[in-house]
Design a protein around this motif. Structure first.
Motif, PDB file in Angstrom:
ATOM      1  N   VAL B  33     -13.330   0.920 -12.176  1.00  0.00           N
ATOM      2  CA  VAL B  33     -12.741   0.508 -10.908  1.00  0.00           C
ATOM      3  C   VAL B  33     -12.251  -0.931 -11.058  1.00  0.00           C
ATOM      4  CG1 VAL B  33     -13.194   0.146  -8.472  1.00  0.00           C
ATOM      5  CG2 VAL B  33     -14.288   2.034  -9.688  1.00  0.00           C
ATOM      6  N   PRO B  34     -10.946  -1.174 -10.821  1.00  0.00           N
ATOM      7  CA  PRO B  34     -10.414  -2.510 -11.094  1.00  0.00           C
ATOM      8  C   PRO B  34     -10.976  -3.577 -10.170  1.00  0.00           C
ATOM      9  CG  PRO B  34      -8.795  -1.172  -9.969  1.00  0.00           C
ATOM     10  CD  PRO B  34      -9.929  -0.268 -10.288  1.00  0.00           C
ATOM     11  N   ARG B  54      -4.484  -8.320   1.165  1.00  0.00           N
ATOM     12  CA  ARG B  54      -4.801  -7.018   0.580  1.00  0.00           C
ATOM     13  C   ARG B  54      -4.081  -5.921   1.360  1.00  0.00           C
ATOM     14  NH1 ARG B  54     -10.520  -6.869   0.621  1.00  0.00           N
ATOM     15  NH2 ARG B  54     -10.503  -8.180  -1.223  1.00  0.00           N
ATOM     16  N   ALA B  55      -4.082  -6.071   2.689  1.00  0.00           N
ATOM     17  CA  ALA B  55      -3.494  -5.017   3.519  1.00  0.00           C
ATOM     18  C   ALA B  55      -1.981  -5.097   3.552  1.00  0.00           C
ATOM     19  CB  ALA B  55      -4.058  -5.100   4.934  1.00  0.00           C
ATOM     20  N   MET B  58       2.587  -6.159   0.427  1.00  0.00           N
ATOM     21  CA  MET B  58       3.867  -5.506   0.138  1.00  0.00           C
ATOM     22  C   MET B  58       4.856  -5.715   1.279  1.00  0.00           C
ATOM     23  SD  MET B  58       1.300  -3.772   1.180  1.00  0.00           S
ATOM     24  CE  MET B  58       0.286  -2.357   1.154  1.00  0.00           C
ATOM     25  N   VAL B  59       4.346  -5.734   2.513  1.00  0.00           N
ATOM     26  CA  VAL B  59       5.235  -5.970   3.649  1.00  0.00           C
ATOM     27  C   VAL B  59       5.770  -7.390   3.589  1.00  0.00           C
ATOM     28  CG1 VAL B  59       5.358  -5.942   6.161  1.00  0.00           C
ATOM     29  CG2 VAL B  59       3.868  -4.336   4.974  1.00  0.00           C
ATOM     30  N   ASN B  62       8.392  -7.745   0.946  1.00  0.00           N
ATOM     31  CA  ASN B  62       9.631  -7.107   1.384  1.00  0.00           C
ATOM     32  C   ASN B  62      10.375  -7.989   2.374  1.00  0.00           C
ATOM     33  OD1 ASN B  62      10.414  -4.720   0.250  1.00  0.00           O
ATOM     34  ND2 ASN B  62      10.272  -3.584   2.176  1.00  0.00           N
ATOM     35  N   CYS B 106      -4.846  -2.736 -10.209  1.00  0.00           N
ATOM     36  CA  CYS B 106      -5.001  -1.862  -9.041  1.00  0.00           C
ATOM     37  C   CYS B 106      -3.848  -0.870  -8.945  1.00  0.00           C
ATOM     38  CB  CYS B 106      -5.042  -2.659  -7.751  1.00  0.00           C
ATOM     39  SG  CYS B 106      -6.483  -3.707  -7.608  1.00  0.00           S
ATOM     40  N   THR B 108      -1.965   0.468 -11.231  1.00  0.00           N
ATOM     41  CA  THR B 108      -2.070   1.567 -12.188  1.00  0.00           C
ATOM     42  C   THR B 108      -3.180   2.523 -11.770  1.00  0.00           C
ATOM     43  OG1 THR B 108      -1.480  -0.061 -13.837  1.00  0.00           O
ATOM     44  CG2 THR B 108      -2.184   2.078 -14.655  1.00  0.00           C
ATOM     45  N   TYR B 109      -4.304   1.937 -11.337  1.00  0.00           N
ATOM     46  CA  TYR B 109      -5.456   2.769 -10.952  1.00  0.00           C
ATOM     47  C   TYR B 109      -5.072   3.737  -9.839  1.00  0.00           C
ATOM     48  CZ  TYR B 109     -10.222   3.826  -9.334  1.00  0.00           C
ATOM     49  OH  TYR B 109     -11.376   4.458  -8.957  1.00  0.00           O
ATOM     50  N   THR B 110      -4.254   3.282  -8.882  1.00  0.00           N
ATOM     51  CA  THR B 110      -3.941   4.133  -7.735  1.00  0.00           C
ATOM     52  C   THR B 110      -2.521   4.685  -7.797  1.00  0.00           C
ATOM     53  OG1 THR B 110      -3.266   2.172  -6.519  1.00  0.00           O
ATOM     54  CG2 THR B 110      -5.519   2.925  -6.208  1.00  0.00           C
ATOM     55  N   SER B 111      -1.883   4.587  -8.978  1.00  0.00           N
ATOM     56  CA  SER B 111      -0.529   5.108  -9.164  1.00  0.00           C
ATOM     57  C   SER B 111       0.437   4.577  -8.111  1.00  0.00           C
ATOM     58  CB  SER B 111      -0.519   6.640  -9.138  1.00  0.00           C
ATOM     59  OG  SER B 111       0.784   7.118  -9.223  1.00  0.00           O
ATOM     60  N   ASN B 113       3.721   2.657  -7.964  1.00  0.00           N
ATOM     61  CA  ASN B 113       4.768   2.242  -8.892  1.00  0.00           C
ATOM     62  C   ASN B 113       5.726   1.298  -8.180  1.00  0.00           C
ATOM     63  OD1 ASN B 113       3.832   4.032 -11.028  1.00  0.00           O
ATOM     64  ND2 ASN B 113       4.469   5.649  -9.630  1.00  0.00           N
ATOM     65  N   TYR B 115       8.645  -1.669  -7.772  1.00  0.00           N
ATOM     66  CA  TYR B 115       9.897  -1.963  -8.467  1.00  0.00           C
ATOM     67  C   TYR B 115      10.178  -3.462  -8.506  1.00  0.00           C
ATOM     68  CZ  TYR B 115      11.363  -1.372  -3.574  1.00  0.00           C
ATOM     69  OH  TYR B 115      11.457  -1.441  -2.208  1.00  0.00           O
TER      70      TYR B 115
END
Lengths: 339, 133
Positions: B33-34, B54-55, B58-59, B62, B106, B108-111, B113, B115
């Motif tokens: 687990v990472p 953490r949550a 990504m937003v 973006n 993380c 990779t662990y949760t796939s 992907n 960009y």
């Protein structure tokens, strides 16, 4: 108020999971015990159902045909619509399962002034069903990333295609939208089409509302209610479930338990509901029989076993009585030795 | 039971398919687990709290991209007296220098992907490119 009841039931389920998961210790019930229980009920129930179906005899060849059956050589045989060999049955069944051809044939009948009755093709159900089922399938496949460790590359490709539009972050998936829209369309169809509404029951509405709630809670968890939703932590639990050593590392938000609880209810309800059509489609005698009733005799499995009884055998059995009653016999009684 | 020859193999295939994750994980080597690597430079402050990052990282990324690249609004953000030029390379990777340990572990662990790296460079690659030219 059959649909209102479905909504109430789903709201009650959401409240149970929401409030229940807040009680200390209860996350293990909602995150570990119930998923295992639901999975056991699902597997056991599905196998039981299929075995029960397989125990039911099929007394008549009742395949439905929609084309010319195999006949004389100069009559063109419609191999897909009236399959006469196993290979043709498999081809027909495959297209039924993958493209829902029988829904494609759905017609709508209307009475006009005169009175005239008209029949016209109605492809809405077919279209909605395609959107719904393929979205559902894609979502199930995508969820494998939470259960497989390490994640195989093809799941990444699947996700790439599903999220091809790259809208927002995290990416919106086509299948997420498809499932919600599909549920809404199928539900409105039951409400709007009068004769379908008339025959719809609670067990038609409930799964739709339940799947809708599963989709909405999943979307909320991915995009909006992110508090305590750490995917690494969640994957640790889900991989733990399938390696039979589940642990809940850190606190997980209530929306996760609501989502999981609704899924558990869905899969535990599966074998006892109309959702079993996923297995039933393979066991439909109208689809899986060969249309060869003129070439091969279909024997009803519950027919009593009656052996052929020839006249010669009949006479052998009753010759003495026949001779006594003066009925002519083909073979005379052999005179006994004492006479 | 009728048609045992097809029913039983069918059921076996069904059960194997449903339990596929169990077999898959049983025959593959599990990854650990990472655990996220904190900035090697020892920085403690970020543009938002750890839970929020953490949550919503990504937003945030973006929004920064849309604002800076598409709207041309390049104003920096100031959080806790420190100024951050909004950008993955100009802000985030100044502290979180190790992509493999901070981002990829993380993802990779949760796939997941991402960009980001279609355009952006990690500090190592950026430095190597600079040397070349």
């Amino acid at each position: 108020m059959k649909y209102a009841f479905s909504f109430l039931a789903v709201i009650a389920l959401i409240l149970i999971a929401w409030l229940g998961s807040q009680i200390p210790g209860m996350p293990y019930l909602f995150g570990v015990a119930l998923p295992y229980l639901a999975m056991i009920i699902f597997l056991g129930g599905c196998v039981y159902k299929v075995v029960q179906w397989a125990k039911s005899p099929v007394p008549f060849p009742i395949q439905t045909t929609c084309g010319q059956g195999k006949s004389l050589d100069f009559i063109k045989h419609n191999r897909l619509e009236a399959p006469s060999t196993n290979g043709e049955v498999v081809a027909r069944m495959f297209l039924e399962v993958v493209t829902f051809r029988s829904l494609f044939r759905n017609t709508k009948s209307e009475i006009h002034e005169g009175p005239y009755i008209t029949y016209e093709s109605s492809k809405w159900l077919w279209c909605f069903a395609l959107i719904f089922h393929y979205s559902f399938f894609s979502i199930v496949v995508r969820h494998l990333r939470l259960f497989l460790d390490p994640v195989p590359a093809w799941i990444g490709w699947w996700e790439f295609v599903d999220g091809l539009f790259e809208v927002g972050a995290p990416t919106w998936y086509i299948s997420d939208v498809g499932l919600v829209v599909g549920c809404l369309l199928l539900f409105s169809r039951r409400l709007i089409t009068r004769h379908v509404r008339y025959i719809s029951l609670v067990n038609d509405y409930f799964p739709l509302v339940l799947i809708f709630a599963v989709a909405v809670t999943g979307i909320l968890m991915r995009f909006f209610l992110r508090a305590d939703i750490d995917i690494v932590n969640i994957k640790q639990l889900t991989v733990g479930l399938v390696t039979l050593s589940p642990v809940i590392g850190a606190k997980i938000g209530a929306i996760f338990y609501i989502h999981v609880f609704l899924v558990c209810v869905l899969i535990a309800y599966f074998p006892f509901s109309k959702l079993m059509h996923f297995a039933g489609v393979f066991l439909s005698p109208t689809r899986n029989l060969r249309n060869d009733s003129r070439a091969v005799r279909h024997i009803n499995p519950w027919n009593p076993k009656i052996l052929p009884h020839s006249y010669a055998g009949y006479e052998d059995e009753f010759r003495e009585f026949m001779v006594n009653a003066d009925i002519p016999v083909e073979k005379e009684l052999t005179p006994s030795k004492d006479e | 039971m009728y048609n045992k020859g097809t029913i039983i193999p069918g059921l076996v295939i069904f059960v194997l398919l449903v339990t596929f994750p169990i077999w898959f994980n049983a025959f593959s080597t599990a990854s650990t687990v990472p655990k996220i690597e904190l900035p090697p430079g020892g920085e403690k402050e970020c543009v938002a709290s750890a839970t929020e990052m953490r949550a919503k990282h990504m937003v945030l990324l973006n929004e920064w991209r849309d604002d800076v690249l598409r709207s041309g609004n390049k104003t920096a953000v100031t959080v806790g007296g420190k100024e951050y030029r909004r950008g993955l390379q100009t802000a985030c990777m100044q502290c979180h220098t190790n992509k493999d340990k901070f981002c990829d572990s993380c993802h990779t662990y949760t796939s997941v992907n991402v960009y980001c790296w279609d355009c952006h460079l990690t500090p190592d690659v950026a430095a190597a490119k600079k040397e070349k030219h």
